[in-house]
Design a protein around this motif. Structure first.
Motif, PDB file in Angstrom:
ATOM      1  N   ILE A   1      21.256   7.310   8.594  1.00 29.92           N
ATOM      2  CA  ILE A   1      22.295   7.028   9.601  1.00 29.92           C
ATOM      3  C   ILE A   1      22.260   8.075  10.715  1.00 29.92           C
ATOM      4  O   ILE A   1      22.412   7.754  11.910  1.00 29.92           O
TER       5      ILE A   1
ATOM      6  N   ASP B   1      31.159   3.173  11.702  1.00 32.67           N
ATOM      7  CA  ASP B   1      31.893   2.725  10.512  1.00 32.67           C
ATOM      8  C   ASP B   1      31.089   3.030   9.255  1.00 32.67           C
ATOM      9  O   ASP B   1      31.612   3.555   8.261  1.00 32.67           O
ATOM     10  N   HIS B   2      29.784   2.718   9.305  1.00 27.52           N
ATOM     11  CA  HIS B   2      28.911   3.024   8.158  1.00 27.52           C
ATOM     12  C   HIS B   2      28.849   4.527   7.899  1.00 27.52           C
ATOM     13  O   HIS B   2      28.895   4.977   6.752  1.00 27.52           O
TER      14      HIS B   2
ATOM     15  N   SER C   1      23.908   8.175  -1.508  1.00 28.38           N
ATOM     16  CA  SER C   1      24.608   8.481  -0.258  1.00 28.38           C
ATOM     17  C   SER C   1      23.915   9.551   0.578  1.00 28.38           C
ATOM     18  O   SER C   1      23.970   9.513   1.814  1.00 28.38           O
TER      19      SER C   1
ATOM     20  N   ASP D   1      19.869   2.127  10.548  1.00 24.15           N
ATOM     21  CA  ASP D   1      21.232   1.904  10.060  1.00 24.15           C
ATOM     22  C   ASP D   1      21.211   0.975   8.849  1.00 24.15           C
ATOM     23  O   ASP D   1      21.871   1.234   7.826  1.00 24.15           O
ATOM     24  N   SER D   2      20.440  -0.098   8.936  1.00 23.16           N
ATOM     25  CA  SER D   2      20.335  -1.034   7.808  1.00 23.16           C
ATOM     26  C   SER D   2      19.755  -0.346   6.577  1.00 23.16           C
ATOM     27  O   SER D   2      20.238  -0.544   5.448  1.00 23.16           O
TER      28      SER D   2
ATOM     29  N   ASP E   1      31.948   5.601   6.079  1.00 22.23           N
ATOM     30  CA  ASP E   1      31.936   5.213   4.664  1.00 22.23           C
ATOM     31  C   ASP E   1      31.052   6.145   3.834  1.00 22.23           C
ATOM     32  O   ASP E   1      31.409   6.537   2.713  1.00 22.23           O
ATOM     33  N   ILE E   2      29.875   6.485   4.413  1.00 22.26           N
ATOM     34  CA  ILE E   2      28.943   7.347   3.671  1.00 22.26           C
ATOM     35  C   ILE E   2      29.514   8.759   3.528  1.00 22.26           C
ATOM     36  O   ILE E   2      29.473   9.354   2.436  1.00 22.26           O
TER      37      ILE E   2
ATOM     38  N   LYS F   1      24.484   1.288  -0.610  1.00 15.90           N
ATOM     39  CA  LYS F   1      24.798   0.260  -1.605  1.00 15.90           C
ATOM     40  C   LYS F   1      24.145   0.575  -2.958  1.00 15.90           C
ATOM     41  O   LYS F   1      24.663   0.202  -4.017  1.00 15.90           O
TER      42      LYS F   1
ATOM     43  N   TRP G   1      22.319   1.804   5.047  1.00 21.29           N
ATOM     44  CA  TRP G   1      23.336   1.005   4.355  1.00 21.29           C
ATOM     45  C   TRP G   1      22.841   0.522   2.998  1.00 21.29           C
ATOM     46  O   TRP G   1      23.604   0.441   2.034  1.00 21.29           O
TER      47      TRP G   1
ATOM     48  N   TYR H   1      19.296  -6.649   5.551  1.00 16.88           N
ATOM     49  CA  TYR H   1      20.698  -6.330   5.766  1.00 16.88           C
ATOM     50  C   TYR H   1      21.607  -7.357   5.076  1.00 16.88           C
ATOM     51  O   TYR H   1      22.651  -7.001   4.495  1.00 16.88           O
TER      52      TYR H   1
ATOM     53  N   SER I   1      34.523   4.811  15.743  1.00 13.25           N
ATOM     54  CA  SER I   1      34.315   3.372  15.563  1.00 13.25           C
ATOM     55  C   SER I   1      35.497   2.575  16.098  1.00 13.25           C
ATOM     56  O   SER I   1      35.323   1.557  16.779  1.00 13.25           O
TER      57      SER I   1
END
Length: 612
Positions: free
Chosen positions: A539, A554-555, A532, A520-521, A558-559, A528, A524, A489, A576
């Motif tokens: 996720i 939140d993640h 996606s 989740d990690s 973003d995705i 990155k 993410w 992470y 979130s």
């Protein structure tokens, strides 16, 4: 006849309670008009005189009308007493029962409740006054007489205690507890023949009572009646195998009869249970060195050896039985009686455990603070007290106590580790890092120390130090899944070496495939890497295996935003934001910035409006 040790027959009292409760429900309708109930719900000094119910009651009383109900103030305080008892607020409950008795002085069972709660909370002088006042109204009340007898006995007033026990025995000749306690007092006064007679009466009433059989066995032993002593002690240990003092006495009786092999068997059992018992070791050594295992009893034996001469505290024995049976309130009564006679460690420890079990951490701490005065250099007491303060969320107290513990054993890495965790709880991360570093230096083979030090460094912004410690944790323990997750992470957050980050997360998930935070990690990292859709899959899996988490939502936002799903992204960010601003406790880790979340939500809203 009673069939259980010191069991109190409650059937008639339960019947009274039902009728009392029915009347209480009726009176509550009147008390609902009383504003003071809302103003001071837990007060014992609430003024109910202006309520309709009280005014009506007082008017009838003044007119000498037939009172078909009781003073509503007694109902009010009775309800508060029940509430306080349920919450283990025993001192508060006692105050409310005092009010109940004041407003309803003819309610015998509430006098009993009040006196017992005064005993239970260690208010002996008040208990004696309240008990004597109650007995002036209800002279045949056995329970109150028993409480007063117990208090007088614990305060060294043996004659006064015996007087109360005699009164109980007159009212109820089959009260085994009164017979046992009277016998114990007579034994303490060296009236051994009289004590033996009381124990014999008690054994006739409750032949299956291990304590009565134990004390009877002691009395027979002192009277040199070895066969009778053996019989009673054998019954005691068969009924209660962990009654070690009875087994000590049984082994001695066997010795006195020259039955060495059987005595050694009993001593062997005692050594298994108490391997450091010097008295037992000495007895075994003497029996082996005698060179004889014959059946010839020695004439030189003393009745009871000096190591067993001291009379066991009978209330401690009773308290222990109640504690083992989880009858904690009755155990508290007995522990209070023990402490009235002699202040020592064991009762405080067990009382603290009872209070902690019932959520009264403040009372548990109070008991351990007393223990600290008795044994100020005890490491175990310091650590347990620190733990209680930690549970109470008073980390500064925990830190002070743990620092004292470290002074006693400065080379103890576990103490330093505990101290570091206490600093973390107080958000003193710099001190936590310093302390955890000392623990690592003392024990460099402990992978968990490196992991926690790495987490602290990450929190303080030292990513380089965090990565080094996580690598060290993995080197010591390649299956340290949390370290793999953390390292992966951090790599993802920093945005470099994403392939290595992916390897670490795959290893972590091999060990814990359903860990939502690991998923989740992983998601993410895929995000990155610009993947996606893969990120969204991970996720969504993470949401199944975790409690609602603001970082995870939140993640997710973003995705979804990167996939141009602005509506669902906005919903995720709103979740979130809600979880972030409504966080009741310090999460101790990463949290989204509320303003950043609001900005994201506004941006998604604008893009949605543009698409229409």
């Amino acid at each position: 006849m009673k069939t259980q040790v010191f069991e109190v027959n409650t059937i008639s009292k339960t019947t009274k309670a039902v009728s009392y409760s029915l009347g209480m429900l009726f009176m509550l309708m009147f008390l609902s008009n009383c504003s003071t109930m809302q103003e001071i719900p837990g007060s014992t000094s609430s003024d109910l005189s202006s309520s309709y119910a009280v005014k009506s009651f007082e008017k009838k009383k003044q007119l000498s009308q037939n009172l078909d109900t009781r003073d509503p103030r007694s109902y009010y305080h009775y309800l508060l007493a029940l509430k306080a008892e349920k919450a283990y607020q025993l001192e508060e409950a006692a105050l409310h029962y005092k009010e109940v008795v004041q407003h309803d002085p003819e309610a015998e069972r509430f006098h009993e409740k009040w006196v017992r709660l005064l005993l239970r909370t260690g208010q002996f002088d008040e208990a004696v006054r309240a008990g004597q006042n109650a007995l002036s109204r209800f002279p045949e009340n056995e329970e109150i007489k028993m409480i007063l007898g117990d208090i007088f006995a614990s305060k060294g007033q043996a004659e006064e205690a015996i007087k109360h026990y005699d009164q109980i025995i007159r009212i109820s000749p089959e009260n085994a507890r009164a017979l046992l306690l009277k016998g114990a007092l007579l034994e303490g006064m060296e009236k051994y023949d009289q004590a033996l007679e009381e124990y014999k009466k008690g054994a006739l009433v409750e032949s299956k009572n291990p304590l009565i059989q134990f004390y009877l066995g002691r009395a027979y032993l002192r009277a040199n009646k070895l066969k009778e002593a053996e019989e009673s002690l054998d019954i005691a240990v068969s009924l209660k195998p962990n009654l070690l003092q009875a087994r000590h006495h049984l082994a001695w009786v066997l010795e006195r009869q020259g039955r060495t092999v059987e005595a050694l068997k009993e001593y062997g059992l005692l050594l298994k249970l108490t391997p450091d018992n010097e008295y037992v070791k000495n007895r075994v050594s003497k029996l082996h060195s005698s060179g004889t295992l014959d059946q010839n009893p020695s004439e030189s034996f003393e009745a009871i050896p000096s190591a067993l001469e001291k009379q066991p505290n009978i209330h401690m024995r009773i308290a222990t039985i109640y504690f083992e049976q989880t009858l904690y309130l009755r155990a508290l009564d007995e522990f209070q009686l023990v402490l009235a006679k002699l202040d020592y460690k064991d009762p405080h420890v067990l009382m603290a455990r009872i209070y902690e079990t019932h959520g009264r951490l403040d009372k548990a701490v109070e008991e351990f603070e007393k223990l600290r005065k008795l044994e100020p250099k005890s490491l175990d007491i310091l650590l347990y007290t620190a733990r209680l303060y930690s549970l109470m969320k008073i980390p500064e107290k925990s830190i002070d106590l743990l620092n004292e513990a470290v002074k006693l054993e400065p080379e103890n890495d576990q103490l330093l580790h505990s101290l570091a965790l206490a600093y973390m709880a107080k958000n003193e991360n710099d001190m936590a890092i310093v302390t955890m570093s000392k623990a690592v230096a003392l024990n460099p083979k402990k992978d968990s120390y490196y992991f926690e030090l790495g987490a602290l460094m990450e929190k303080s912004g030292d990513y380089k130090g965090a990565i080094e410690n996580m690598r060290q944790a993995i080197e010591l323990n390649p299956l340290h899944s949390n370290a793999h997750n953390f390292l992966g992470y951090i790599y993802a957050l920093e945005g470099y070496d994403l392939d290595q980050a992916l390897e670490h997360l795959k290893k972590a998930l091999t060990i814990q495939p359903r860990n939502g935070y690991f998923l989740d990690s992983l998601g993410w990292i895929y995000f990155k890497k610009g993947e996606s859709k893969k990120a969204l899959t991970q996720i969504q899996k993470a949401l199944i295996y975790t409690e609602p988490d603001p970082v995870l939502y939140d993640h997710l936002g973003d995705i979804l935003f990167s996939l141009e799903n602005y509506d669902e992204a906005s919903g995720a960010w709103k979740n979130s934001l809600f979880l972030t601003v409504n966080e009741k406790e310090d999460p101790g880790g990463e949290m989204p910035d509320p303003q950043t979340l609001r900005n994201k939500i506004d941006k998604a809203k604008r893009l949605l409006q543009q698409s229409y």
